[in-house]
Scaffold this motif. Structure first.
Motif, short mmCIF file in Angstrom:
data_model
loop_
_atom_site.label_atom_id
_atom_site.label_comp_id
_atom_site.label_asym_id
_atom_site.label_seq_id
_atom_site.Cartn_x
_atom_site.Cartn_y
_atom_site.Cartn_z
N ILE A 156 4.57 5.74 -7.34
CA ILE A 156 3.11 5.88 -7.36
C ILE A 156 2.55 5.35 -6.06
N LEU A 157 1.77 6.18 -5.38
CA LEU A 157 1.28 5.78 -4.05
C LEU A 157 -0.25 5.88 -3.94
N PRO A 158 -0.89 4.76 -3.60
CA PRO A 158 -2.33 4.86 -3.32
C PRO A 158 -2.55 5.35 -1.89
N VAL A 159 -3.49 6.24 -1.71
CA VAL A 159 -3.76 6.85 -0.40
C VAL A 159 -5.27 6.83 -0.18
N TYR A 160 -5.75 5.96 0.71
CA TYR A 160 -7.20 5.82 0.84
C TYR A 160 -7.59 5.55 2.29
N GLY A 161 -8.86 5.77 2.57
CA GLY A 161 -9.37 5.60 3.92
C GLY A 161 -9.28 4.15 4.37
N GLY A 162 -9.26 3.96 5.69
CA GLY A 162 -9.25 2.59 6.21
C GLY A 162 -7.86 2.01 6.32
N GLN A 163 -6.89 2.66 5.69
CA GLN A 163 -5.52 2.17 5.79
C GLN A 163 -4.81 2.95 6.90
N ASP A 164 -3.89 2.31 7.57
CA ASP A 164 -3.18 2.94 8.68
C ASP A 164 -2.55 4.27 8.26
N ILE A 165 -2.96 5.34 8.94
CA ILE A 165 -2.52 6.68 8.52
C ILE A 165 -1.02 6.87 8.74
N VAL A 170 -2.63 8.31 -5.97
CA VAL A 170 -3.97 7.90 -6.38
C VAL A 170 -4.78 7.78 -5.10
N GLY A 171 -5.81 8.58 -4.96
CA GLY A 171 -6.48 8.58 -3.66
C GLY A 171 -7.98 8.75 -3.70
N THR A 172 -8.59 8.44 -2.55
CA THR A 172 -10.01 8.77 -2.37
C THR A 172 -10.07 10.16 -1.73
N PRO A 173 -11.08 10.95 -2.09
CA PRO A 173 -11.10 12.36 -1.66
C PRO A 173 -10.95 12.55 -0.15
N GLY A 174 -11.69 11.77 0.65
CA GLY A 174 -11.66 11.97 2.11
C GLY A 174 -10.26 11.87 2.68
N ARG A 175 -9.56 10.82 2.34
CA ARG A 175 -8.22 10.61 2.91
C ARG A 175 -7.21 11.63 2.37
N VAL A 176 -7.40 12.04 1.12
CA VAL A 176 -6.49 13.05 0.57
C VAL A 176 -6.64 14.35 1.37
N LEU A 180 -17.36 -3.43 6.04
CA LEU A 180 -16.26 -4.35 6.36
C LEU A 180 -15.01 -3.54 6.65
N SER A 181 -14.10 -4.13 7.41
CA SER A 181 -12.84 -3.43 7.65
C SER A 181 -12.04 -3.43 6.34
N GLN A 182 -11.09 -2.51 6.25
CA GLN A 182 -10.31 -2.45 5.02
C GLN A 182 -9.55 -3.74 4.80
N ALA A 183 -9.09 -4.36 5.88
CA ALA A 183 -8.36 -5.63 5.73
C ALA A 183 -9.28 -6.69 5.14
N GLN A 184 -10.54 -6.72 5.60
CA GLN A 184 -11.49 -7.69 5.04
C GLN A 184 -11.76 -7.39 3.56
N ARG A 185 -11.94 -6.11 3.26
CA ARG A 185 -12.21 -5.72 1.86
C ARG A 185 -11.03 -6.14 0.97
N PRO A 222 -13.50 7.30 -6.70
CA PRO A 222 -14.57 7.26 -5.69
C PRO A 222 -14.42 6.18 -4.62
N THR A 223 -13.74 5.08 -4.91
CA THR A 223 -13.65 4.01 -3.90
C THR A 223 -12.20 3.58 -3.66
N ARG A 224 -12.02 2.95 -2.51
CA ARG A 224 -10.68 2.49 -2.12
C ARG A 224 -10.15 1.43 -3.07
N GLU A 225 -11.01 0.47 -3.40
CA GLU A 225 -10.59 -0.61 -4.29
C GLU A 225 -10.11 -0.05 -5.64
#
Ligand SMILES: Nc1ncnc2c1ncn2[C@@H]1O[C@H](COP(=O)(O)OP(=O)(O)OP(=O)(O)O)[C@@H](O)[C@H]1O
Ligand SMILES: [Mg+2]
Length: 477
Positions: free
Chosen positions: A101-110, A125-131, A274-279, A78-81
């Motif tokens: 193994i690759l994490p794929v999540y929103g807020g990261q440079d596409i 490993v991803g969040t639904p939106g970005r997948v 917060l921006s993904q970099a801040q998170r 459910p979350t990027r973290e």
């Protein structure tokens, strides 16, 4: 007692498990690993912090082909973290197997993600939106997927990801294996399971109580405006060095982390604005003990595993019992003990007791700690520090200074000064916190009054009425 060696996991995986210091499988691992290895679909329910990640991760790493050019495993979180953390945990467990193994999540440079996807990862490993985004761009193909995992499945539903999950799973082969894990499984999960799982093997190692048993749970009844001072007193008395404080809104989280910083605590906030970099930066500091307090919305309630978190504070009462279970579950993990304090305003008492009845755990009432108690608590911690230093010995080099001080001052004054010096100093800087309205839940109130209120179905209905649990309108944290 079963051992990891009894599972038909390959040598390389067992080696990594040993190196991580896992001595024996947890109950959910004991039950789930053989069934996942067999190829069964699974619904796995087990308390927070009991190793569900490895329960699906180990057999996945074992059964999937690391030399494949295709994506074979997909884990949705459910979350990027959480996506980042699960990918890291799998990388550690798979240290000696060659899975990419690759994490794929929103807020990261596409663009960067697209590049990484071209490197032919075997597990995503991803969040639904970005997948979905990548599926639409045709940069992520799931035609040869062998295993799909929905981690925190109930939360993804609750956040409004149902349609996204349906879209994603519709792009995967019908004969894949599907695994569904969480510490809570509210009713609507059944529908999801019926839709996506084939003859699932159900594992529930949850005892009567849904909260993890190693967590001591307390609540304090107070006025909204007392919350901050009481929080500071508790932090001082408990000598907290790693804690998560949950607030209801992003504004609350910002104000609270600022207020704590003003009072001299090392605190930072985490929420969805917060921006993904801040998170990422906040999580990194918290994991490295550079900050002692993480103030967060429910974005941090699910799945996050930070070693050494001893305390969880519900500065604001959670909306429902499942949120309570997951929030406090950030402590008391992997057999460690933890403490959870929940603040309840007078108008929220019915809701607190409702949560208590839902989680089938006694939440112990504590009186508001007084200023004097907090002061004594701080001193006690300072004394313990001094005693520790004496026990450690190696003081000879300091004894000359001690002697010359003793010629000038009496022993009592000297020791008192040392205790003062070691006591945590807090300032009385003015802080601003906008009051949050109480959680008021008609249903909880009515049930409480009528003395009923057993069974999960009720809460599910109540959540729907609150406009949650619907598939439209994603939750903002
Ligand atoms: N068999 C084991 N022995 C010791 N530690 C373990 C074992 N399995 C997992 N762990 C550790 O326990 C911690 C919690 O595991 P994990 O995050 O998978 O819990 P979880 O059940 O998914 O919790 P949550 O419901 O909060 O998501 C992690 O740090 C993990 O490395
Ligand atoms: Mg988990």
């Amino acid at each position: 007692m079963i051992t990891f060696e009894e599972f038909s996991l390959n040598r390389k995986i067992l080696k990594a498990v040993r190196e991580l210091g896992f001595e024996e499988p947890t109950p959910i691992q004991g039950e789930a690993i053989p069934k996942v290895l067999e190829g069964r679909d699974i619904i796995g329910l087990a308390q927070t912090g009991t190793g569900k990640t490895a329960a699906f991760g180990l057999p996945m790493l074992n059964n999937l082909d690391p030399d494949s050019d295709e994506i074979q495993g997909l884990i949705l979180c459910p979350t990027r973290e959480l996506a980042i953390q699960v990918a890291e945990e799998l990388s550690k467990l798979g240290k000696y197997v060659k899975h990419k193994i690759l994490p794929v999540y929103g807020g990261q440079d596409i663009g960067r993600q697209i590049k990484a996807l071209k490197q032919r990862p075997t597990i995503i490993v991803g969040t639904p939106g970005r997948v979905i985004d990548h599926i639409n761009r045709k940069t992520l193909k799931l035609e040869n997927l062998k295993i799909a995992v929905l981690d925190e499945a109930d939360e993804m539903l609750d956040m409004g990801f149902l349609e996204d999950i349906e879209t994603i799973l519709s792009k995967t082969p019908a004969d894949k294996q599907t695994l569904l894990f969480s510490a809570t499984m509210p009713k609507p999960i059944e529908k999801l399971a019926q839709k996506f799982l084939k003859d699932p093997y159900r594992i529930s190692v949850v005892s009567k109580q849904t909260t993890a048993p190693q967590i001591s749970q307390y609540y304090i009844e107070l006025d909204e405006h007392q919350k901050f001072d009481v929080l500071c007193r508790l932090l001082d008395m408990e000598g907290t060095t790693s804690a998560i404080i949950f607030g209801r809104t992003k504004r609350r989280v910002d104000q609270l982390s600022e207020a704590l910083t003003k009072r001299g605590y090392l605190a930072e906030g985490l929420h969805g604005d917060l921006s993904q970099a801040q998170r990422d930066a906040v999580m990194k500091k918290f994991r490295n003990n550079q900050i002692e307090i993480l103030v967060a919305t429910d974005v941090a309630a699910r799945g996050l595993d930070v070693t050494g978190v001893t305390h969880v504070f519900n500065f604001d009462l959670p909306q429902n019992s499942d949120s309570y279970v997951h929030r406090i579950g950030r402590t008391g993990r992997a057999g460690n003990i933890g403490k959870a304090f929940t603040f309840v305003t007078y108008r929220e008492i019915a809701h607190l007791h409702y949560i208590e009845s839902m989680v089938k755990t006694k939440i112990q009432k504590l009186p508001i700690p007084t200023y004097a108690q907090a002061f004594q608590g701080k001193q006690r911690l300072a004394v313990e520090k001094l005693q520790g230093v004496i026990q450690d010995g190696a003081l000879n080099e300091y004894k000359a200074s001690a002697r010359s001080l003793l010629e000038e001052y009496d022993a009592l004054s000297l020791v008192a000064a040392a205790v003062k010096l070691l006591s945590k100093e807090t300032t009385n800087e003015e802080v601003v916190l906008t009051p949050e309205p109480p959680v008021f839940n008609k249903k909880a109130f009515a049930i409480q009054k009528s003395g009923k209120g057993k069974g999960k179905g009720r809460e599910v209905r109540e959540r729907k009425r609150d406009g949650r649990g619907k598939s439209k309108g994603k939750k903002q944290r």
